[in-house]
Design an enzyme around this catalytic site. Sequence first.
Site, PDB file in Angstrom:
ATOM      1  N   ARG A  48       0.910  -1.336  -0.053  1.00 16.09           N
ATOM      2  CA  ARG A  48      -0.189  -0.178   0.055  1.00 16.09           C
ATOM      3  C   ARG A  48       0.826   1.290   0.023  1.00 16.09           C
ATOM      4  O   ARG A  48       2.075   1.308   0.106  1.00 16.09           O
ATOM      5  CB  ARG A  48      -1.057  -0.103   1.084  1.00 16.09           C
ATOM      6  N   GLY A  49       0.206   2.340  -0.142  1.00 16.01           N
ATOM      7  CA  GLY A  49       1.093   3.619  -0.189  1.00 16.01           C
ATOM      8  C   GLY A  49       1.241   3.915  -1.619  1.00 16.01           C
ATOM      9  O   GLY A  49       1.324   3.015  -2.462  1.00 16.01           O
ATOM     10  N   ALA A  50       1.010   5.104  -2.067  1.00  8.48           N
ATOM     11  CA  ALA A  50       0.985   5.649  -3.621  1.00  8.48           C
ATOM     12  C   ALA A  50       1.987   5.032  -4.461  1.00  8.48           C
ATOM     13  O   ALA A  50       1.890   4.410  -5.385  1.00  8.48           O
ATOM     14  CB  ALA A  50       0.684   6.930  -3.621  1.00  8.48           C
ATOM     15  N   GLN A 199      -2.337   2.256   9.666  1.00  8.80           N
ATOM     16  CA  GLN A 199      -0.927   2.331   8.965  1.00  8.80           C
ATOM     17  C   GLN A 199       0.077   3.135   9.985  1.00  8.80           C
ATOM     18  O   GLN A 199       1.124   2.811   9.550  1.00  8.80           O
ATOM     19  CB  GLN A 199      -0.914   3.231   7.721  1.00  8.80           C
ATOM     20  N   ASP A 240      -1.922  10.932  -1.895  1.00  9.10           N
ATOM     21  CA  ASP A 240      -2.335   9.799  -2.996  1.00  9.10           C
ATOM     22  C   ASP A 240      -2.458  10.599  -4.410  1.00  9.10           C
ATOM     23  O   ASP A 240      -2.469   9.764  -5.323  1.00  9.10           O
ATOM     24  CB  ASP A 240      -3.194   9.162  -2.575  1.00  9.10           C
ATOM     25  N   ASN A 250      -5.331  12.787   0.822  1.00  8.41           N
ATOM     26  CA  ASN A 250      -4.593  11.614   1.547  1.00  8.41           C
ATOM     27  C   ASN A 250      -5.417  10.816   2.393  1.00  8.41           C
ATOM     28  O   ASN A 250      -6.741  11.126   2.336  1.00  8.41           O
ATOM     29  CB  ASN A 250      -3.523  12.388   2.390  1.00  8.41           C
ATOM     30  N   LYS A 251      -4.761   9.907   3.247  1.00  8.15           N
ATOM     31  CA  LYS A 251      -5.571   9.134   4.172  1.00  8.15           C
ATOM     32  C   LYS A 251      -6.547   9.782   4.839  1.00  8.15           C
ATOM     33  O   LYS A 251      -6.566  10.896   5.473  1.00  8.15           O
ATOM     34  CB  LYS A 251      -4.576   8.335   5.159  1.00  8.15           C
TER      35      LYS A 251
HETATM   36  O1  MRU Z   1      -4.670   3.202   2.132  1.00  7.65           O
HETATM   37  P1  MRU Z   1      -3.091   3.259   1.820  1.00  7.65           P
HETATM   38  O2  MRU Z   1      -2.520   2.833   2.986  1.00  7.65           O
HETATM   39  O3  MRU Z   1      -2.546   2.971   0.554  1.00  7.65           O
HETATM   40  O4  MRU Z   1      -2.920   4.840   1.990  1.00  7.65           O
HETATM   41  C1  MRU Z   1      -1.641   5.658   1.940  1.00  7.65           C
HETATM   42  C2  MRU Z   1      -1.629   6.834   2.234  1.00  7.65           C
HETATM   43  O5  MRU Z   1      -2.510   7.754   2.587  1.00  7.65           O
HETATM   44  C3  MRU Z   1      -0.298   7.677   2.263  1.00  7.65           C
HETATM   45  O6  MRU Z   1      -0.142   8.658   3.323  1.00  7.65           O
HETATM   46  C4  MRU Z   1       0.030   8.095   0.755  1.00  7.65           C
HETATM   47  O7  MRU Z   1      -0.046   7.094  -0.069  1.00  7.65           O
HETATM   48  C5  MRU Z   1       1.300   8.663   0.655  1.00  7.65           C
HETATM   49  S1  MRU Z   1       2.743   7.142   0.559  1.00  7.65           S
HETATM   50  C6  MRU Z   1       4.063   7.963   0.299  1.00  7.65           C
END
Ligand code: MRU
Length: 361
Positions: A48-50, A199, A240, A250-251
């Site tokens: 996970r994470g962009a 997370q 994201d 973002n989250k």
């Molecule tokens: O749902 P996720 O865990 O994929 O969401 C991730 C986030 O919101 C992060 O903060 C974002 O992707 C930045 S990752 C460098």
Amino acid sequence: MSKFRTIWPTADNYVEVIDQRKLPHEFVTEKLITYKDAEVAIKEMTVRGAPLIGATAAYGIYLAVREMVEKELDGSFLDQAFSDLRASRPTAVNLFWALDKMREAMDNADDFLKTAWEAAAAIVEEDVETCRMIGVHGLPLIEEIANRKNGEVVNILTHCNAGMLGCVEWGTITSPIYQAIQKGIKVHVWVDETRPRNQGSNLTAYELTRHNVPHTLIVDNAGGHLMQHGMVDMVIVGTDRTTRQGDVANKIGTYLKALAAFDNKIPFYVALPSTTLDMTINNGLTEIPIEERNQDEVRYMIGKGPNGNIEPVLICPETTPASNYGFDVTPARLVTKIITERGVCDASEEGLLSLFPEYKL
Ligand code: MRU
């Protein structure tokens, strides 16, 4: 900074990732053999994470090409892989950026397999260097606060995980932090637990522990209180998808932190690789698709029980329904600055174009 990565090629030219759903309790890796494995890893949040989602999708295309070549399938198999991977998660734009890069490479390829392998590897390497440079440009912001505080600890609040576990190596928000620590600046991180998938408590706390960064876990609702009492010097979050005018998805919960930071005159920074920019859209509130996930992620919490097993625990009445929006949008006016691999800019079209003039219309 550890040289550990979140995605890597295996000796037999497949791909391996960390199963992040098991962290921090167990360090388990998973080998991705087919593009379907990559699709499931993204969907189920093994990764996970962009930026990491983008890198996994890129290798997913390589795996599809490999299967196509080995089984002598026609091009429709690869087209299907592109559309399945494209549908794996909706909000992080890095996914679509990486798939577009792979499509372009494949459209110009003579040797399909070699091209796919090299193009995916290039996406991974690009993320490593990009995140390193985000750190180079973000470090002075931390340094300035440290100087103002005469070398006292700089307290940084973050939400979700925008560390190396969301990327490949340095992370976006953690790159300035790791580089500050390397320079001897005293830093302490307030880690939002980030319900429902935690997370923060599962991943950010884990990687800060591995890198010996002083940190404290807080519940998602604590940030405002800490800010009111002078216990936060700056907020840094990832994103994201960031629009042309600087709105930041973002989250879920990021927006509330931005509001509290604004009210308390605390700088609110967003660290992003340019691969997270979506310069085709302007208004984050109306144009960014917000992922809605399974309500059981809210109704249950997952943790390590007294018997040592990782298991879900129901935290509401059996029949209570839940809503589960994965992301929210922080309007540009609440963002102090955006930190990118090319420098620091205002969260506005003008600011972004000053660093990325190639997007001028
Ligand atoms: O749902 P996720 O865990 O994929 O969401 C991730 C986030 O919101 C992060 O903060 C974002 O992707 C930045 S990752 C460098």
